[in-house]
Structure formats: C-alpha cells, structure tokens
Design an enzyme around this catalytic site. Structure first.
Site, PDB file in Angstrom:
ATOM      1  N   GLU A 146       0.889  -1.161   0.000  1.00 16.64           N
ATOM      2  CA  GLU A 146       0.000   0.000   0.000  1.00 16.64           C
ATOM      3  C   GLU A 146       0.923   1.206   0.000  1.00 16.64           C
ATOM      4  OE1 GLU A 146      -1.489   3.201   0.773  1.00 16.64           O
ATOM      5  OE2 GLU A 146      -1.792   2.515   2.831  1.00 16.64           O
ATOM      6  N   CYS A 157      -1.803   8.970   2.844  1.00 14.40           N
ATOM      7  CA  CYS A 157      -1.498   8.477   1.495  1.00 14.40           C
ATOM      8  C   CYS A 157      -2.677   8.623   0.546  1.00 14.40           C
ATOM      9  CB  CYS A 157      -1.034   7.031   1.558  1.00 14.40           C
ATOM     10  SG  CYS A 157      -2.134   5.955   2.507  1.00 14.40           S
TER      11      CYS A 157
END
Length: 486
Positions: free
Chosen positions: A256, A289
């Site tokens: 990720e 993010c």
C-alpha cells in the site's frame, strides 16, 4: 513523556539484546519524549524464528475458535486503552487531538471491531460438488488456509490504524506476525506487544521489533525464507525495493504505497463554494497516502473556486497547531526531515510558476517543532512536479478542467491510483467515479475508507487490499482437495 518502547519477542516484552536505545522525538517540540529499543539483527532473527515456530509447531493456524477469542480480547484491550493510545498519537505522531479522535485512534479501533465481524464472513470450506473426469468421479472441496509468517512493515503517519489493519487481519487469518513499526513511531507498535501479553496471545504468534535504523529489519524480513509474506505500507520507492528484496524467496508481497489523489468538483455540485472549501489539505497536516491533494475544478467556475479557497484558508489561518484545543485537526509534520522536504516542494511550486494563494511558510512561532502553514497553489498544470509527486504535507494544488472527459483524463494522468472523490449530481459523479483508476472513490462525502471495506491502490499505489473481508483473505491461500468416490 512516554514510557520506553520495548521489543516483544516470543511472548516477552524486553529491551534490545545489546541494551541500546534511540530517542523518540515529539514533533510538537522536537524534544525527546522517551527511549525506544534499538533492535539488533539477532533480535530480528529471534522474532522471525519465534513466529515460524508458532506457525509450524502450534495449532494457531488451525484452531479458529481459539484465535478468534484471543484476537477479540486483544481488540477489546486496545479499545479499553483508548486514552493511552490517544496520548501516544499526540506525542509521537504529532497528531492534534481532533485528528487523534478520528482516523488516528478511533478509526483504528472501529476498524479492529469491523475486522472481527468480517472474519465471520470467511468461507473456510467450499463444496465444489462431484465431477466425472478421466473415467472416475471425485468429490471436491476448496479450503482456505493461512499463508504463514507475515512481516508487517508500517509507516509513521497513522501508525495505529495501519498496525491494526495488518496485525488483526493476519492473526484472524491464522498467520503469525512480526511487526516492524516506523522508527518515528515505535511506541504505537510496542504498546500492542504489551497488550498482546495481557490478552494471552501465545508466544511467538505476534512479535514487535523497533529499530532506529530505517532499513535493517525490513530488509531482513524481506530476504528471509522463513517469512512467507511482506505487507508494507509506505512510499512507492521503498515498496519497489521491498519487492525486489522479496523476489529471491518468491514470497507474497502486499504493498500500500503513495498517492496523489484528486477531488473533482463538478459545476453542478450542490453548494459549489462549500464543496470547494472542504477540500483544504489540513487534516493531520496532509500526511495521508489517500488524501486528495489535487483539486480539479471547472474552468467555467475557476475564479469562484479560487475565491472560495481564499476564504476557507483565510478562516482557517490560525485554527491549527494548538496542542490543547480538542477541535484542532492539524499539528506539525512528523520530523525535521519531513518539514524540509515539504518546504522544498513549496519552493519548487513557486519556481514552476504556480500561484501561492495561501500559506507557504514555516511557522516557528507555533513552537519548537515542525510546523508548516496550510498551503494552497492555484494556476497549476498537471505536468508540474507539485501536481505529480507526493508531497505528504499540508499542500493543495488547484487544476482547472474543460469538461468531464478532461477531468477524468487529468485525474488518471498520475503514476498513482489510491483514492479520490467526486462532488456533483449523483449519476454524473458515479459515471466519473467508475472511470477513475483508483482503489477508493468518495461521492459527495461518502465514506469510502472504513474498516469493513477493502482498501488499496491501482498502478504505483500498490497491490493487494487491506481491511474488510478482502483484507483478511489476503493472508489466506487456496487448496483444492479431491476424493475419488467412483
């Protein structure tokens, strides 16, 4: 001050084998708030060995009732220690109280409870019926089985949230885990080891390694053949190195990674000005993010959008950086290194010709820590570096688009594909959302990132999914068994 962050290996909370520690730094003050055990390679090796034994030599991987009961107790203890977790998030990750009460801590705790419910939906055995093949009949069953030892490498921005997403899912799947938290946030990993003891997790099932050296433990986990899976959250550059290091042992790698997500505000968005105002990049100083840091607005309403942003940023100008204010959602960035990196991007944006309409300055008057003003650039083109590269700070860039097709093109013109949002009439927004190449999309404020939904990215934002049923299934493998019956 915080308590010292210790290692947790084979069921024991202890210092590093050589007794060495490193400073745990408070982003609000740049001062030392505690010490963290600085693991040696021998410590990492011991943690891997403990996890391997726990998977191979105990019934953890097979006893689903036992592990559900113990992981449930583990999550209950995390919830019971919420106040302590909030304190750690504030002092160690630089979280404002308002942010700690949301994604930093409460999002993690709610996500842990969601994973316990998602676990109940796993189909561990599937009857695939009887089939005649090659002159005989076979009764077939497909089983799901845990993958093995997991190396979980987590970041500093929302450490508890990511720790819980990886560790709880992997343990529920029947795997054993070595957690390697980021050097900047060691205590948020260490406290999970302390609570694992209280929950009664068997020795070796869960282990925590803290280290002031950013790469050593991660490199060992990636290269070691006793580790079956690496689950990493962090930058795309480091993710590439982890994949390369893991390739020699052909282990599974879940990544990720970074993001440069876009919010598209359409001309028919309900309350256009308010939709634009809510896109300010201020929550946890933009250190997320999936945070949409590109704002795409129609050229036909561009001036109106810029005016709305000037108003919203102006109104927010001093409503941040207050350690004691329970409504505050923005504090400092994590470190001096990150502060300097973000400031270099702000300088770059001005050199590229973008127009600074808010912020842009370091704010030492806020304290001795790492404070940067909420910043917004207008007149940005999508080929600028500030529009293409992940800044990971409180910086929003505004890009005009011609029509829906142009908005989709700009949104997809990125190496990343993690998150995004669309504001506009529902059918039109849904049509756009389906064509944006990202793992999650919010429409008109919908919550697309929760503990019971899969989360992950396309393209340079990674591979695999966390959270939800899919997040548990990432730690499971598939086995087909056939019995000859005739």
């Amino acid at each position: 001050m915080l308590a010292d962050a210790n290692l947790y290996i084979n069921g024991v909370v202890r210092p590093a084998s050589n007794g060495k520690t490193y400073d745990n730094i408070n982003p609000w003050t740049a001062g030392v708030i505690g010490q963290a055990a600085d693991a040696t390679p021998d410590d990492v090796n011991e943690a891997i060995a403990a996890a391997r034994r726990a998977f191979d030599d105990t019934d953890w991987s097979r006893n689903r009732e036992l592990r559900y009961s113990l992981v449930s107790k583990f999550v209950e203890l995390l919830v019971a220690n919420r106040a302590k977790l909030v304190e750690i998030a504030r002092l160690e990750a630089g979280s404002a109280i308002g942010a700690a009460a949301r994604a930093q801590v409460d999002g993690a705790l709610n996500g842990g409870k969601d994973l316990l419910e998602c676990y109940k939906q796993i189909e561990w055995e599937q009857d695939r019926g009887v089939k005649a093949e090659m002159g005989s009949e076979s009764k077939r069953t497909v089983f799901l089985e845990p993958l093995g030892v997991i190396g979980a490498i987590t970041p500093w921005n929302v450490p508890l949230y990511v720790n819980v997403g990886k560790v709880v899912a992997a343990l529920l799947a029947g795997c054993t885990v070595v957690l390697k938290p980021a050097p900047d946030t060691p205590m948020m990993g260490s406290i999970m080891g302390e609570l694992a003891v209280e929950a009664g997790l068997p020795a070796g099932v869960f282990n925590v390694i803290t280290s002031g050296e950013p790469a050593m433990a991660g490199e060992m986990l990636s290269a070691d053949p006793r580790v079956d899976v690496i689950s990493f959250t962090g930058s795309t550059g480091v993710g590439k190195r982890i994949m390369e290091a893991s390739s020699a042992t052909l282990k599974r790698v879940f990544l990720e990674l970074g993001g440069k997500s876009a919010t598209i505000v359409l001309d028919d968005a309900p309350n256009f000005a308010m939709a634009v105002m809510t896109t300010m990049v201020v929550f946890h100083a933009g250190q997320g993010c999936a945070y949409p840091t590109r704002l795409l607005v129609p050229k036909s309403r561009y001036d109106e959008a810029i005016q709305a942003l000037q108003m919203s940023y102006g109104g927010f100008a001093e409503k941040w950086g207050d350690f004691e204010d329970p409504t505050c959602i923005m504090g400092p960035v994590i470190s001096k290194r990150q502060h300097d990196r973000v400031m270099s991007y702000i300088e770059l944006g001005e050199k590229e010709g973008a127009r600074l309409i808010a912020g842009g300055k370091s704010r030492p008057d806020k304290g001795t820590g790492f404070f940067i003003e909420p910043t917004c650039f207008a007149d940005v083109t999508n080929d600028m570096r500030i529009a293409q590269e992940e800044i990971f700070g409180p910086v929003l860039v505004v890009i005009p688009f011609e029509d829906d097709e142009d908005a989709i093109r700009i949104a997809n013109d990125s190496i990343y594909g993690l998150g995004g949002s669309v504001q506009g009439s529902e059918e039109r927004a849904m049509n756009i959302a389906k064509r944006i190449r990202t793992g999650t999309v919010s429409i008109n404020g919908g919550m697309s990132i929760t503990g019971d939904l899969p989360f992950g990215g396309f393209k340079g934002s990674g591979m695999g999914r966390e959270w939800g049923v899919e997040g548990i299934e990432e730690f499971l493998d598939t086995k087909a068994v056939a019995i000859k019956i005739g």
